[in-house]
Motif scaffolding. Structure first.
Motif, PDB file in Angstrom:
ATOM      1  N   SER A 275      -8.931   2.443   7.277  1.00  0.00           N
ATOM      2  CA  SER A 275      -8.359   2.083   8.575  1.00  0.00           C
ATOM      3  C   SER A 275      -8.368   0.580   8.783  1.00  0.00           C
ATOM      4  CB  SER A 275      -9.124   2.772   9.709  1.00  0.00           C
ATOM      5  OG  SER A 275     -10.493   2.390   9.701  1.00  0.00           O
ATOM      6  N   THR A 276      -9.441  -0.080   8.353  1.00  0.00           N
ATOM      7  CA  THR A 276      -9.531  -1.536   8.487  1.00  0.00           C
ATOM      8  C   THR A 276      -8.494  -2.221   7.616  1.00  0.00           C
ATOM      9  OG1 THR A 276     -11.896  -1.454   8.967  1.00  0.00           O
ATOM     10  CG2 THR A 276     -11.026  -3.548   8.170  1.00  0.00           C
ATOM     11  N   ILE A 277      -8.348  -1.727   6.390  1.00  0.00           N
ATOM     12  CA  ILE A 277      -7.381  -2.316   5.462  1.00  0.00           C
ATOM     13  C   ILE A 277      -5.958  -2.128   5.996  1.00  0.00           C
ATOM     14  CG2 ILE A 277      -6.378  -2.066   3.152  1.00  0.00           C
ATOM     15  CD1 ILE A 277      -9.148  -1.400   2.149  1.00  0.00           C
ATOM     16  N   ARG A 278      -5.683  -0.976   6.568  1.00  0.00           N
ATOM     17  CA  ARG A 278      -4.347  -0.728   7.111  1.00  0.00           C
ATOM     18  C   ARG A 278      -4.031  -1.715   8.239  1.00  0.00           C
ATOM     19  NH1 ARG A 278      -0.520   3.974   7.841  1.00  0.00           N
ATOM     20  NH2 ARG A 278       0.823   3.238   9.532  1.00  0.00           N
ATOM     21  N   LYS A 279      -4.981  -1.914   9.138  1.00  0.00           N
ATOM     22  CA  LYS A 279      -4.753  -2.841  10.249  1.00  0.00           C
ATOM     23  C   LYS A 279      -4.490  -4.251   9.734  1.00  0.00           C
ATOM     24  CE  LYS A 279      -7.494  -0.290  13.646  1.00  0.00           C
ATOM     25  NZ  LYS A 279      -8.728  -0.279  14.466  1.00  0.00           N
ATOM     26  N   ASN A 280      -5.220  -4.649   8.708  1.00  0.00           N
ATOM     27  CA  ASN A 280      -5.029  -5.986   8.140  1.00  0.00           C
ATOM     28  C   ASN A 280      -3.647  -6.124   7.514  1.00  0.00           C
ATOM     29  OD1 ASN A 280      -7.617  -6.632   8.910  1.00  0.00           O
ATOM     30  ND2 ASN A 280      -8.512  -6.319   6.883  1.00  0.00           N
ATOM     31  N   LEU A 281      -3.192  -5.057   6.826  1.00  0.00           N
ATOM     32  CA  LEU A 281      -1.871  -5.105   6.216  1.00  0.00           C
ATOM     33  C   LEU A 281      -0.790  -5.128   7.296  1.00  0.00           C
ATOM     34  CD1 LEU A 281      -0.040  -5.090   3.756  1.00  0.00           C
ATOM     35  CD2 LEU A 281      -0.184  -2.577   3.731  1.00  0.00           C
ATOM     36  N   GLU A 282      -0.947  -4.314   8.317  1.00  0.00           N
ATOM     37  CA  GLU A 282       0.019  -4.310   9.416  1.00  0.00           C
ATOM     38  C   GLU A 282       0.123  -5.706  10.043  1.00  0.00           C
ATOM     39  OE1 GLU A 282      -1.173  -1.336  12.175  1.00  0.00           O
ATOM     40  OE2 GLU A 282      -0.572   0.349  10.907  1.00  0.00           O
ATOM     41  N   SER A 283      -1.021  -6.351  10.236  1.00  0.00           N
ATOM     42  CA  SER A 283      -1.039  -7.688  10.822  1.00  0.00           C
ATOM     43  C   SER A 283      -0.317  -8.690   9.920  1.00  0.00           C
ATOM     44  CB  SER A 283      -2.486  -8.134  11.050  1.00  0.00           C
ATOM     45  OG  SER A 283      -2.536  -9.443  11.585  1.00  0.00           O
ATOM     46  N   ALA A 284      -0.537  -8.586   8.609  1.00  0.00           N
ATOM     47  CA  ALA A 284       0.106  -9.506   7.670  1.00  0.00           C
ATOM     48  C   ALA A 284       1.616  -9.305   7.659  1.00  0.00           C
ATOM     49  CB  ALA A 284      -0.470  -9.292   6.264  1.00  0.00           C
ATOM     50  N   ILE A 285       2.061  -8.056   7.750  1.00  0.00           N
ATOM     51  CA  ILE A 285       3.500  -7.776   7.796  1.00  0.00           C
ATOM     52  C   ILE A 285       4.106  -8.343   9.076  1.00  0.00           C
ATOM     53  CG2 ILE A 285       5.245  -5.948   7.994  1.00  0.00           C
ATOM     54  CD1 ILE A 285       3.478  -4.212   6.202  1.00  0.00           C
ATOM     55  N   LYS A 286       3.442  -8.102  10.197  1.00  0.00           N
ATOM     56  CA  LYS A 286       3.935  -8.605  11.482  1.00  0.00           C
ATOM     57  C   LYS A 286       4.077 -10.124  11.461  1.00  0.00           C
ATOM     58  CE  LYS A 286       2.039  -4.930  14.408  1.00  0.00           C
ATOM     59  NZ  LYS A 286       1.015  -4.600  15.436  1.00  0.00           N
TER      60      LYS A 286
END
Length: 235
Positions: free
Chosen positions: A179-190
């Motif tokens: 879940s933490t990794i997903r949030k970080n990836l979402e943030s990087a994409i945004k």
């Protein structure tokens, strides 16, 4: 260029990130190839790609279960054969069978129903006892030597696979949570999409904005398709 990343499946989020990175680094858009936001996206995707498919498991569970069933089947076969002699003292080799059965009883006739770790410990002790020369001679007299050797092999195979699973799970526990990794990836994409949107009217940025925008649209459409299918199934 808007998309609700939280609605994407785990796999679709990975696909979106991979497509954005590949298109951005295809050689046509030198303006972004070394941009720090693209580099950050690559770093987050690399970590996400390593974890997302595994989530919290090593993927070896099915293999371990199959190895356990194999040894359980062999153990149960020997046990049933020996118990078949009970109450029939007139049979040849009756006492030999009872001697061997008593060893099974010592370590538990239901040990195949124990947890993996408990069963492994008890099975190891049982096999060590049965492998003694004086007991092996009785097993041979009962024509059980082949199945006993198969049980030893099955136990060794299980221990090896179980050890691999334990090591794999230990490695996974060292990684950040999915879940933490997903949030970080979402943030990087945004952050990267925000950069492209901000620069979309600048000459060297127009084409890459258009390219990535099409990729984002495709990802957005995938969530709509899933929603439509789900609604159709409910009708």
């Amino acid at each position: 260029m808007k998309i609700t990343l939280q609605k994407l499946s785990t796999k679709d989020l990975a696909t979106l990130a991979q497509r954005i990175i590949s298109s951005s680094k295809n050689g046509n858009y030198t303006v972004v190839e070394n941009h720090e936001l693209l580099i950050a996206l690559e770093e987050e995707y690399t970590l996400y790609d390593k974890v997302y498919a595994k989530l919290a498991f090593s993927g070896k569970g099915q293999t371990v279960a199959e190895a356990d069933r194999t040894r359980d089947h062999l153990f149960s076969g020997m046990k049933k054969f020996l118990k078949g002699y009970e109450g029939l003292p007139s049979l040849d080799n009756y006492q030999i069978a009872m001697d061997v059965l008593s060893i099974f009883k010592t370590y538990g006739l239901e040990l195949d129903k124990l947890s993996y770790s408990s069963e492994t410990a008890q099975m190891r002790k049982l096999i060590e006892e049965l492998d003694k020369p004086e007991i092996l001679s009785k097993i041979t007299a009962l024509n059980l030597i082949t199945i006993f050797n198969q049980l030893k092999t099955a136990q060794a195979d299980f221990e090896a696979i179980y050890s691999e699973q334990a090591e794999a799970n230990a490695e996974l526990r060292q990684l950040p949570s999915a879940s933490t990794i997903r949030k970080n990836l979402e943030s990087a994409i945004k952050n990267y999409l925000a950069l492209l949107t901000a620069m979309k009217n600048v000459d060297n940025w127009k084409l890459i904005f258009a390219d990535i925008n099409e990729i984002v649209k495709a990802a957005k459409n995938s969530t709509l398709t899933i929603k439509d299918n789900s609604e159709q199934e409910r009708k």
